[in-house]
Design a protein around this motif. Structure first.
Motif, PDB file in Angstrom:
ATOM      1  N   ALA A  64      36.057 -34.970 -59.715  1.00 22.02           N
ATOM      2  CA  ALA A  64      35.228 -35.048 -58.508  1.00 22.02           C
ATOM      3  C   ALA A  64      34.623 -33.669 -58.239  1.00 22.02           C
ATOM      4  O   ALA A  64      35.348 -32.689 -58.098  1.00 22.02           O
ATOM      5  CB  ALA A  64      36.063 -35.504 -57.323  1.00 22.02           C
ATOM      6  N   LEU A  65      33.291 -33.598 -58.203  1.00 21.53           N
ATOM      7  CA  LEU A  65      32.606 -32.310 -58.032  1.00 21.53           C
ATOM      8  C   LEU A  65      31.618 -32.277 -56.871  1.00 21.53           C
ATOM      9  O   LEU A  65      31.062 -31.229 -56.581  1.00 21.53           O
ATOM     10  CB  LEU A  65      31.828 -31.961 -59.304  1.00 21.53           C
ATOM     11  N   ILE A  66      31.369 -33.413 -56.253  1.00 17.51           N
ATOM     12  CA  ILE A  66      30.299 -33.463 -55.259  1.00 17.51           C
ATOM     13  C   ILE A  66      30.830 -33.512 -53.835  1.00 17.51           C
ATOM     14  O   ILE A  66      31.961 -33.920 -53.590  1.00 17.51           O
ATOM     15  CB  ILE A  66      29.345 -34.646 -55.514  1.00 17.51           C
ATOM     16  N   MET A 112      31.931 -32.877 -65.597  1.00 16.28           N
ATOM     17  CA  MET A 112      31.044 -33.965 -65.176  1.00 16.28           C
ATOM     18  C   MET A 112      31.644 -34.667 -63.969  1.00 16.28           C
ATOM     19  O   MET A 112      32.838 -34.977 -63.963  1.00 16.28           O
ATOM     20  CB  MET A 112      30.878 -34.964 -66.329  1.00 16.28           C
ATOM     21  N   ASP A 113      30.826 -34.884 -62.950  1.00 15.67           N
ATOM     22  CA  ASP A 113      31.327 -35.597 -61.782  1.00 15.67           C
ATOM     23  C   ASP A 113      31.739 -37.003 -62.189  1.00 15.67           C
ATOM     24  O   ASP A 113      31.022 -37.683 -62.926  1.00 15.67           O
ATOM     25  CB  ASP A 113      30.276 -35.652 -60.675  1.00 15.67           C
ATOM     26  N   THR A 131      25.151 -33.010 -53.928  1.00 19.06           N
ATOM     27  CA  THR A 131      25.327 -31.567 -53.802  1.00 19.06           C
ATOM     28  C   THR A 131      26.673 -31.172 -54.397  1.00 19.06           C
ATOM     29  O   THR A 131      27.695 -31.816 -54.117  1.00 19.06           O
ATOM     30  CB  THR A 131      25.284 -31.161 -52.314  1.00 19.06           C
ATOM     31  N   LEU A 132      26.663 -30.126 -55.209  1.00 23.67           N
ATOM     32  CA  LEU A 132      27.885 -29.622 -55.806  1.00 23.67           C
ATOM     33  C   LEU A 132      28.777 -29.016 -54.724  1.00 23.67           C
ATOM     34  O   LEU A 132      28.309 -28.243 -53.895  1.00 23.67           O
ATOM     35  CB  LEU A 132      27.552 -28.572 -56.865  1.00 23.67           C
ATOM     36  N   ASP A 133      30.051 -29.359 -54.740  1.00 27.50           N
ATOM     37  CA  ASP A 133      31.030 -28.826 -53.804  1.00 27.50           C
ATOM     38  C   ASP A 133      31.826 -27.760 -54.550  1.00 27.50           C
ATOM     39  O   ASP A 133      32.662 -28.073 -55.395  1.00 27.50           O
ATOM     40  CB  ASP A 133      31.934 -29.959 -53.316  1.00 27.50           C
ATOM     41  N   THR A 142      40.688 -22.581 -60.836  1.00 31.27           N
ATOM     42  CA  THR A 142      40.312 -21.168 -60.775  1.00 31.27           C
ATOM     43  C   THR A 142      40.485 -20.634 -59.352  1.00 31.27           C
ATOM     44  O   THR A 142      40.591 -21.397 -58.399  1.00 31.27           O
ATOM     45  CB  THR A 142      38.847 -20.974 -61.220  1.00 31.27           C
ATOM     46  N   ARG A 143      40.500 -19.321 -59.241  1.00 38.56           N
ATOM     47  CA  ARG A 143      40.617 -18.695 -57.922  1.00 38.56           C
ATOM     48  C   ARG A 143      39.295 -18.741 -57.176  1.00 38.56           C
ATOM     49  O   ARG A 143      39.272 -18.834 -55.963  1.00 38.56           O
ATOM     50  CB  ARG A 143      41.100 -17.246 -58.053  1.00 38.56           C
ATOM     51  N   GLU A 144      38.196 -18.629 -57.907  1.00 39.63           N
ATOM     52  CA  GLU A 144      36.889 -18.674 -57.249  1.00 39.63           C
ATOM     53  C   GLU A 144      35.889 -19.420 -58.111  1.00 39.63           C
ATOM     54  O   GLU A 144      36.039 -19.516 -59.333  1.00 39.63           O
ATOM     55  CB  GLU A 144      36.374 -17.275 -56.924  1.00 39.63           C
ATOM     56  N   ALA A 145      34.887 -19.963 -57.443  1.00 39.32           N
ATOM     57  CA  ALA A 145      33.776 -20.629 -58.121  1.00 39.32           C
ATOM     58  C   ALA A 145      32.534 -20.394 -57.269  1.00 39.32           C
ATOM     59  O   ALA A 145      32.587 -20.498 -56.045  1.00 39.32           O
ATOM     60  CB  ALA A 145      34.041 -22.114 -58.285  1.00 39.32           C
ATOM     61  N   ARG A 146      31.459 -20.026 -57.941  1.00 40.28           N
ATOM     62  CA  ARG A 146      30.201 -19.794 -57.229  1.00 40.28           C
ATOM     63  C   ARG A 146      29.060 -20.192 -58.145  1.00 40.28           C
ATOM     64  O   ARG A 146      29.220 -20.326 -59.365  1.00 40.28           O
ATOM     65  CB  ARG A 146      30.067 -18.335 -56.823  1.00 40.28           C
TER      66      ARG A 146
END
Length: 167
Positions: A150-152, A112-113, A64-66, A76-80
């Motif tokens: 690290a993205l997950i 990329m994770d 799952t993407l975190d 960045t200030r935000e990510a969605r």
């Protein structure tokens, strides 16, 4: 079928790839099941908006993407998560939900994770829910120069350990 633009892109960059036909599979986990491989071998593209800049985030199908990690990694200030309306037009030759991670072809940066970097090869969506492609991690990194971070979501301590990335 894999769009001609993707095939031309890979051939033009001298990136070898294998094509894998399979029964229609919408989710990345369904793709892994259709190809009879562990979900750790399949990488899925998740499109995010980070301070209004769309990004392709590539993570294992099992994970799952975190979004907090995405925000931190991209500075960045935000990510969605991007909405389908926000990104569908960027991939005009692809089926919705089968967006490939070829950001240079579609004018998007790629993250990329870091867990994917230990694999030998990646099974990827390539614009179709009925065909995937396989490329070496080394060739993918050489082609896209993704930001590897690290993205997950981390698994809880009681979660089972990760499986090997190969069947």
């Amino acid at each position: 079928m894999i769009p001609e633009s993707i095939q031309h892109y890979l051939h033009g960059q001298h990136v070898p790839f294998l094509r894998h036909w399979h029964p229609r599979a919408v989710t990345a986990q369904e793709l892994a099941e259709a190809l009879h491989v562990t979900g750790y071998r399949v990488a899925k593209s998740v499109i995010v908006q980070a301070d209004q800049q769309p990004w392709i985030c590539l993570i294992p199908a099992t994970e799952t993407l975190d979004l907090e990690k995405v925000r931190e990694a991209l500075g960045t200030r935000e990510a969605r998560l991007a909405t389908e309306d926000e990104f569908a037009g960027r991939f005009p030759d692809c089926e919705l939900g089968a967006e490939p991670p070829f950001g240079k072809l579609y004018g998007l940066p790629v993250a990329m994770d870091d867990s994917l970097g230990v694999a030998e090869d990646l099974l990827l969506r390539a614009g179709s829910h009925e065909e995937a492609l396989e490329v070496s991690v080394e060739d993918f990194i050489g082609l896209e120069a993704p930001r590897t971070v690290a993205l997950i979501t981390e698994r809880p301590a009681h979660a089972p350990p990760r499986h090997d990335l190969h069947p």
